[in-house]
Motif scaffolding. Sequence first.
Motif, short mmCIF file in Angstrom:
data_model
loop_
_atom_site.label_atom_id
_atom_site.label_comp_id
_atom_site.label_asym_id
_atom_site.label_seq_id
_atom_site.Cartn_x
_atom_site.Cartn_y
_atom_site.Cartn_z
N MET A 61 0.83 -1.21 0.00
CA MET A 61 0.00 0.00 0.00
C MET A 61 0.86 1.25 0.00
SD MET A 61 -3.13 -0.64 -0.28
CE MET A 61 -3.72 -2.27 -0.66
N GLY A 62 2.09 1.17 0.49
CA GLY A 62 2.99 2.32 0.50
C GLY A 62 3.49 2.70 -0.89
N PHE A 63 3.39 1.80 -1.86
CA PHE A 63 3.84 2.10 -3.22
C PHE A 63 2.87 2.97 -4.00
CE2 PHE A 63 6.38 -1.86 -2.65
CZ PHE A 63 7.62 -1.28 -2.81
N CYS A 64 1.62 2.96 -3.62
CA CYS A 64 0.59 3.70 -4.36
C CYS A 64 -0.21 4.51 -3.34
CB CYS A 64 -0.31 2.71 -5.12
SG CYS A 64 -1.48 3.51 -6.23
N THR A 65 0.27 5.71 -3.07
CA THR A 65 -0.33 6.49 -1.99
C THR A 65 -1.51 7.35 -2.43
OG1 THR A 65 1.33 8.20 -2.36
CG2 THR A 65 1.81 6.55 -0.67
N GLY A 66 -1.62 7.64 -3.71
CA GLY A 66 -2.73 8.45 -4.19
C GLY A 66 -3.88 7.57 -4.65
N PRO A 67 -4.82 8.15 -5.40
CA PRO A 67 -5.94 7.37 -5.92
C PRO A 67 -5.43 6.21 -6.77
CG PRO A 67 -6.28 9.71 -6.30
CD PRO A 67 -4.88 9.54 -5.80
N MET A 68 -6.06 5.04 -6.59
CA MET A 68 -5.55 3.85 -7.27
C MET A 68 -6.59 3.22 -8.18
SD MET A 68 -5.42 0.37 -4.93
CE MET A 68 -4.14 0.94 -3.92
N GLY A 84 -13.12 -24.03 -4.20
CA GLY A 84 -13.37 -23.16 -5.35
C GLY A 84 -12.06 -22.56 -5.83
N VAL A 85 -12.07 -22.14 -7.07
CA VAL A 85 -10.91 -21.46 -7.64
C VAL A 85 -11.40 -20.34 -8.54
CG1 VAL A 85 -10.69 -23.02 -9.62
CG2 VAL A 85 -8.69 -21.79 -8.81
N ALA A 86 -10.67 -19.26 -8.54
CA ALA A 86 -10.98 -18.12 -9.41
C ALA A 86 -9.69 -17.64 -10.05
CB ALA A 86 -11.62 -16.99 -8.61
N HIS A 87 -9.83 -17.13 -11.27
CA HIS A 87 -8.68 -16.48 -11.89
C HIS A 87 -9.19 -15.29 -12.68
CE1 HIS A 87 -9.56 -18.39 -15.81
NE2 HIS A 87 -9.77 -19.49 -15.12
N TRP A 88 -8.35 -14.28 -12.79
CA TRP A 88 -8.71 -13.06 -13.50
C TRP A 88 -7.46 -12.28 -13.87
CZ3 TRP A 88 -9.65 -13.55 -8.20
CH2 TRP A 88 -9.03 -12.63 -7.36
N LEU A 89 -7.66 -11.31 -14.73
CA LEU A 89 -6.63 -10.34 -15.05
C LEU A 89 -6.94 -9.10 -14.23
CD1 LEU A 89 -6.52 -10.85 -18.91
CD2 LEU A 89 -4.97 -11.80 -17.19
N ASN A 90 -5.94 -8.51 -13.64
CA ASN A 90 -6.15 -7.40 -12.73
C ASN A 90 -5.34 -6.19 -13.18
OD1 ASN A 90 -7.43 -7.40 -9.74
ND2 ASN A 90 -5.89 -5.79 -9.94
N ARG A 91 -6.01 -5.11 -13.46
CA ARG A 91 -5.34 -3.85 -13.83
C ARG A 91 -5.14 -3.05 -12.56
NH1 ARG A 91 -7.62 1.20 -16.01
NH2 ARG A 91 -5.91 2.34 -16.97
N CYS A 92 -3.89 -2.65 -12.32
CA CYS A 92 -3.64 -1.88 -11.10
C CYS A 92 -2.56 -0.84 -11.33
CB CYS A 92 -3.27 -2.80 -9.94
SG CYS A 92 -1.91 -3.91 -10.26
N GLY A 93 -2.60 0.17 -10.50
CA GLY A 93 -1.63 1.25 -10.56
C GLY A 93 -2.28 2.55 -10.12
N PRO A 94 -1.51 3.63 -10.12
CA PRO A 94 -2.04 4.93 -9.71
C PRO A 94 -3.00 5.49 -10.77
CG PRO A 94 0.22 5.16 -10.43
CD PRO A 94 -0.09 3.70 -10.47
N SER A 95 -4.14 5.99 -10.33
CA SER A 95 -5.11 6.50 -11.29
C SER A 95 -4.68 7.83 -11.90
CB SER A 95 -6.49 6.65 -10.65
OG SER A 95 -6.45 7.55 -9.57
N ASP A 96 -3.71 8.51 -11.29
CA ASP A 96 -3.25 9.78 -11.84
C ASP A 96 -2.09 9.61 -12.83
OD1 ASP A 96 -1.37 9.01 -9.98
OD2 ASP A 96 -1.27 10.97 -8.99
N ASP A 97 -1.67 8.36 -13.10
CA ASP A 97 -0.59 8.12 -14.04
C ASP A 97 -0.85 6.81 -14.79
OD1 ASP A 97 1.74 7.86 -15.48
OD2 ASP A 97 3.09 7.97 -13.75
#
Length: 141
Positions: A61-68, A84-97
């Motif tokens: 959580m310290g890597f992405c301090t702004g809106p995510m 049960g098992v689940a799999h997905w693709l996950n988009r993540c990162g700072p919303s301002d960049d």
Amino acid sequence: MNSAAETEIRQLIDTWMQAVRDRDLDGIAAPYAEDIVAFDAIKELQFKGKAAYRAHWEMCMGFCTGPMIFECAELTVHADGDLGVAHWLNRCGPSDDENRCGFMRATVAYRRRAGQWQVIHEHWSAPFDMETQKALFDLKP
């Protein structure tokens, strides 16, 4: 196939995803079994136990301090009985960049105990280029 169980797991994933976006560490750790084994894409080879993995999430959580951005794509859930098992693709990162946002892969295994689904294994990864040894976060589904 157990559609009720699959629906329960999907709801658990939705709640968990919101906890990540809210940076709610208690909410993030809530579905993890005490004996979870996690393979995260960052830092360690593996994490054993809920406390160790919660501490890792706190560090992350310290890597992405702004809106995510933390979004699930192509979610697939399978459940039968108490597994049960689940799999997905996950988009993540700072919303301002947007240039620092990328896709990762998630696979999560669930076990139902006393009527509650718990995460017993979580695996996050990113594909990488064998020649450059660099992760490929710019790939898109």
